[in-house]
Scaffold this motif. Structure first.
Motif, PDB file in Angstrom:
ATOM      1  N   VAL A  79       0.839  -1.196   0.000  1.00 50.93           N
ATOM      2  CA  VAL A  79       0.000   0.000   0.000  1.00 50.93           C
ATOM      3  C   VAL A  79       0.877   1.251   0.000  1.00 50.93           C
ATOM      4  O   VAL A  79       0.567   2.251  -0.672  1.00 50.93           O
ATOM      5  N   VAL A  80       2.008   1.192   0.717  1.00 51.62           N
ATOM      6  CA  VAL A  80       2.945   2.326   0.700  1.00 51.62           C
ATOM      7  C   VAL A  80       3.507   2.523  -0.704  1.00 51.62           C
ATOM      8  O   VAL A  80       3.662   3.657  -1.174  1.00 51.62           O
ATOM      9  N   VAL A  81       3.812   1.418  -1.403  1.00 49.05           N
ATOM     10  CA  VAL A  81       4.312   1.529  -2.776  1.00 49.05           C
ATOM     11  C   VAL A  81       3.277   2.216  -3.666  1.00 49.05           C
ATOM     12  O   VAL A  81       3.622   3.062  -4.506  1.00 49.05           O
ATOM     13  N   LEU A  82       2.014   1.889  -3.497  1.00 48.32           N
ATOM     14  CA  LEU A  82       0.951   2.582  -4.257  1.00 48.32           C
ATOM     15  C   LEU A  82       0.994   4.086  -3.991  1.00 48.32           C
ATOM     16  O   LEU A  82       0.833   4.898  -4.925  1.00 48.32           O
ATOM     17  N   CYS A  83       1.229   4.448  -2.741  1.00 47.00           N
ATOM     18  CA  CYS A  83       1.253   5.870  -2.400  1.00 47.00           C
ATOM     19  C   CYS A  83       2.494   6.566  -2.943  1.00 47.00           C
ATOM     20  O   CYS A  83       2.431   7.732  -3.370  1.00 47.00           O
ATOM     21  N   VAL A  84       3.626   5.876  -2.931  1.00 49.71           N
ATOM     22  CA  VAL A  84       4.835   6.436  -3.542  1.00 49.71           C
ATOM     23  C   VAL A  84       4.594   6.672  -5.023  1.00 49.71           C
ATOM     24  O   VAL A  84       4.972   7.720  -5.585  1.00 49.71           O
ATOM     25  N   ALA A  85       3.959   5.706  -5.681  1.00 44.03           N
ATOM     26  CA  ALA A  85       3.660   5.859  -7.108  1.00 44.03           C
ATOM     27  C   ALA A  85       2.706   7.015  -7.350  1.00 44.03           C
ATOM     28  O   ALA A  85       2.827   7.741  -8.352  1.00 44.03           O
ATOM     29  N   PHE A  86       1.754   7.223  -6.448  1.00 44.90           N
ATOM     30  CA  PHE A  86       0.839   8.359  -6.585  1.00 44.90           C
ATOM     31  C   PHE A  86       1.601   9.682  -6.522  1.00 44.90           C
ATOM     32  O   PHE A  86       1.397  10.574  -7.363  1.00 44.90           O
ATOM     33  N   VAL A  87       2.486   9.832  -5.538  1.00 43.07           N
ATOM     34  CA  VAL A  87       3.255  11.072  -5.412  1.00 43.07           C
ATOM     35  C   VAL A  87       4.146  11.268  -6.635  1.00 43.07           C
ATOM     36  O   VAL A  87       4.299  12.385  -7.141  1.00 43.07           O
ATOM     37  N   ALA A  88       4.723  10.182  -7.143  1.00 41.28           N
ATOM     38  CA  ALA A  88       5.633  10.284  -8.281  1.00 41.28           C
ATOM     39  C   ALA A  88       4.901  10.627  -9.571  1.00 41.28           C
ATOM     40  O   ALA A  88       5.463  11.308 -10.444  1.00 41.28           O
ATOM     41  N   ARG A 135       0.916  10.393   5.226  1.00 44.34           N
ATOM     42  CA  ARG A 135       1.745  11.506   4.776  1.00 44.34           C
ATOM     43  C   ARG A 135       1.704  11.661   3.256  1.00 44.34           C
ATOM     44  O   ARG A 135       1.631  12.776   2.734  1.00 44.34           O
ATOM     45  N   LEU A 136       1.770  10.547   2.560  1.00 47.95           N
ATOM     46  CA  LEU A 136       1.871  10.607   1.099  1.00 47.95           C
ATOM     47  C   LEU A 136       0.546  10.948   0.429  1.00 47.95           C
ATOM     48  O   LEU A 136       0.539  11.421  -0.716  1.00 47.95           O
ATOM     49  N   LEU A 137      -0.573  10.721   1.117  1.00 42.98           N
ATOM     50  CA  LEU A 137      -1.886  10.989   0.516  1.00 42.98           C
ATOM     51  C   LEU A 137      -2.481  12.322   0.929  1.00 42.98           C
ATOM     52  O   LEU A 137      -3.619  12.641   0.534  1.00 42.98           O
ATOM     53  N   ARG A 138      -1.773  13.110   1.689  1.00 42.57           N
ATOM     54  CA  ARG A 138      -2.338  14.378   2.170  1.00 42.57           C
ATOM     55  C   ARG A 138      -2.814  15.249   1.009  1.00 42.57           C
ATOM     56  O   ARG A 138      -2.155  15.354  -0.019  1.00 42.57           O
ATOM     57  N   GLY A 139      -3.978  15.846   1.233  1.00 36.97           N
ATOM     58  CA  GLY A 139      -4.563  16.724   0.214  1.00 36.97           C
ATOM     59  C   GLY A 139      -5.456  16.017  -0.775  1.00 36.97           C
ATOM     60  O   GLY A 139      -5.958  16.642  -1.703  1.00 36.97           O
ATOM     61  N   THR A 140      -5.672  14.723  -0.588  1.00 37.96           N
ATOM     62  CA  THR A 140      -6.502  13.953  -1.522  1.00 37.96           C
ATOM     63  C   THR A 140      -7.816  13.553  -0.860  1.00 37.96           C
ATOM     64  O   THR A 140      -7.955  13.559   0.367  1.00 37.96           O
ATOM     65  N   GLU A 141      -8.780  13.185  -1.691  1.00 29.94           N
ATOM     66  CA  GLU A 141     -10.043  12.672  -1.169  1.00 29.94           C
ATOM     67  C   GLU A 141      -9.807  11.365  -0.421  1.00 29.94           C
ATOM     68  O   GLU A 141     -10.466  11.083   0.595  1.00 29.94           O
ATOM     69  N   ALA A 142      -8.866  10.558  -0.911  1.00 30.07           N
ATOM     70  CA  ALA A 142      -8.547   9.308  -0.230  1.00 30.07           C
ATOM     71  C   ALA A 142      -8.068   9.580   1.187  1.00 30.07           C
ATOM     72  O   ALA A 142      -8.446   8.865   2.137  1.00 30.07           O
TER      73      ALA A 142
END
Length: 578
Positions: A79-88, A135-142
């Motif tokens: 799940v963290v990898v998904l979030c890293v990919a989102f930020v990238a 931390r990585l999803l801040r500012g999103t609806e998720a």
């Protein structure tokens, strides 16, 4: 994200795309599962019950399957990898997928129901993942759905911290698990000071971490668990704590940084030219969190973390010969031509069995050694295999017969009493250690077999000089005993016995040799007192585990004899480059 480079981010995006398709790799098992079944073991297909967590015997494979596989899913590294990919990438599909995964887990894992609540270490590692997801999803609806004012995660976040502190490891079980538990509690309480207990949890975690980090590490920098895989895990956890703001307690930061520095600086002298490190003791391929794509190796990741804190490197240096003794831990590297295609890299284990009375992750491997030649592992530690899935496999891989040493009367040097406990520890004494530009020698003995009739003592001397390794075994004591002299070879090695001689050959890769691939060999005469054979993939040995859950046949050289003590056995192993 500053720790990741453009290539790393691209790899994370590619990995995340596979996750969206339901393709996962958990503890070396490739699975396709959409959606993830949080209680199903992909190896056995067994579904663990959702009963009260502390009533479940998670070691019962008939009940839970291989629980390590279930736990690995629920550590939420992917799940963290998904979030890293989102930020990238800014691609909302990754953020949404991460959100749906966590919501699904919350629905399927009510508080204290099921095996995912049965281990406080699992709660802690999951918390670290959740902190980085938030931390990585801040500012999103998720993020709002998960961690907003009415976010679905907060009850589980609270109870994870509550039970970590209430049920933390104690007594003889307070090994690397306790450090992992307190790492998770400290990181979560630091990131989310939102509960009435948060400040107390954080302060308590800091106190335990400060004490245990120093207690569980030898002065030389090696972890007292005497399992190198857990040395790596604990080091990563300590470095992850340093990423949190600890400025309010500089003594805590200083203490953790000092221990992490000692642990980090043993890595270089314990790495051969091919990038291989010791494999003694248990290893379960664990990581603290997955803030990187899977292709990025753990030690490379630790090196990047270490640079964030100006950890001084190369403070632990081999002698001119390339040899080094980590004497407080009883681990010795006998080396020659270090850093060249002709490198000899021999690691000798002459330390204690393990940490505390149960020595949970130790193997019965006193006076065992491994040998890497020219950057290629040749004589190897056989690894771990697994923990819960197969009782025979667990007994074999942690037993003396799976290590490069002597077995007397078919017994383990230390006496096991369960898959994570030893009732009697072999005690090893180092008699001498010398190293100069020309050679290195270590001599030691252990008392693990003194419980047998005749009170045998195994004494071993290993000497690296010129292009050879000399191994002298002395068995002191009385009576006639069944003796086995064992060497385990890497799966890629060709092993032959001809006219009283053993020849081992392998291919040296061009990346190490600096030229085209070539053959190299190790040749030695076999002591005529023993009857020699090669076993492969049977009940007597011949197994190798490259990683957790992995097992494959390999060649094990076994010399057997029923002989009277005292006894001396000598071998001279010569390294030949083609």
């Amino acid at each position: 994200m500053q720790l990741l480079r453009p290539d790393d981010l691209g790899a994370a995006i590619q990995e995340a795309e596979s996750l969206l398709r339901g393709s996962y790799r958990f503890l070396n098992h490739e699975i396709v599962e959409q959606p993830l079944e949080w209680h199903r073991d992909p190896q056995t297909r067994c579904v663990a019950p959702s009963d009260f967590a502390f009533d479940l015997d998670y070691r019962d494979t008939a009940l839970t399957g291989n629980v390590k596989n279930i736990w690995e899913k629920s550590r939420h590294h992917h799940v963290v990898v998904l979030c890293v990919a989102f930020v990238a990438s800014g691609d909302g599909r990754f953020a949404n997928a991460a959100c749906e995964q966590l919501l699904s887990w919350i629905d399927d894992n009510p508080v204290l129901c099921g095996v995912n609540w049965s281990s406080t270490l699992e709660l802690a590692l999951r918390l670290i993942s959740w902190v980085w997801v938030e931390r990585l999803l801040r500012g999103t609806e998720a993020h709002a759905r998960l961690f907003g004012s009415n976010g679905a995660m907060w009850p589980a976040v609270y109870w994870h911290q509550y039970f970590i502190w209430a049920c933390r490891s104690r007594g003889s079980s307070a090994n690397n698990h306790l450090i992992g538990e307190m790492t998770g509690l400290f990181i979560a309480a630091s990131a989310w000071p939102t509960f009435a207990e948060s400040a107390r949890w954080r302060m308590n975690a800091m106190g335990v971490l400060k004490r245990e980090a120093d207690r569980q590490v030898f002065p030389c920098g090696l972890n007292r668990e005497h399992a190198f895989g857990y040395h790596i895990v604990v080091l990563e956890q300590l470095l992850m704590t340093l990423l949190e703001d600890g400025s309010d307690d500089p003594q805590f930061v200083h203490a953790v940084r000092n221990v992490a520095t000692r642990m980090f600086n043993v890595l270089a002298p314990l790495t051969d030219i091919g990038g291989h490190r010791p494999r003694y003791g248990d290893a379960d391929d664990a990581v603290a969190t997955q803030l990187r794509p899977s292709y990025l190796g753990q030690v490379e990741w630790l090196t990047r973390l270490a640079t964030q804190f100006d950890i001084p490197q190369d403070s632990v240096r081999p002698s001119n010969s390339g040899s080094i003794g980590f004497q407080s831990a009883g681990l010795y590297v006998l080396g020659a031509d270090r850093g060249t295609p002709e490198e000899i890299f021999c690691v000798v284990n002459a330390g204690p069995l393990g940490y505390q009375s149960i020595a949970a992750h130790a193997h019965a491997d006193a006076l065992a050694f491994s040998l890497s030649l020219g950057g290629t592992p040749v004589i190897v530690d056989c690894g771990t295999g697994g923990y819960f899935d197969d009782p025979w496999r667990r007994r074999y891989f942690r037993g003396t017969a799976a290590h490069n040493t002597l077995v007397i009367d078919g017994q383990d040097q230390s006496r096991p009493s369960g898959p994570f406990m030893w009732s009697r520890h072999a005690r090893t004494t180092v008699e001498s250690w010398t190293s100069d530009e020309a050679e290195a020698t270590v001599a030691a003995h252990h008392d693990g077999y003194r419980r047998l009739v005749g009170r045998p003592v195994h004494r071993r001397t290993l000497r690296v000089v010129t292009r050879r390794l000399e191994v002298t075994d002395e068995l002191l004591g009385r009576g006639i005993h069944e003796i086995e002299w064992r060497l385990h070879f890497a799966p890629d090695c060709l092993v032959e016995i001809t006219a009283g001689q053993c020849k081992v050959s392998w291919t040296v890769l061009s990346s190490v040799s600096g030229s085209n691939a070539r053959r190299a060999s190790l040749v030695f005469s076999l002591d005529s007192q023993l009857h020699w054979a090669i076993v492969r993939g049977d009940a007597n040995g011949g197994w190798y585990s490259a990683g957790f859950n992995l097992i494959e046949p390999t060649n094990t050289l076994v010399g057997r004899g029923r002989l009277a003590l005292p006894l001396k056995i000598y071998h001279n192993l010569e390294f030949v480059c083609a």
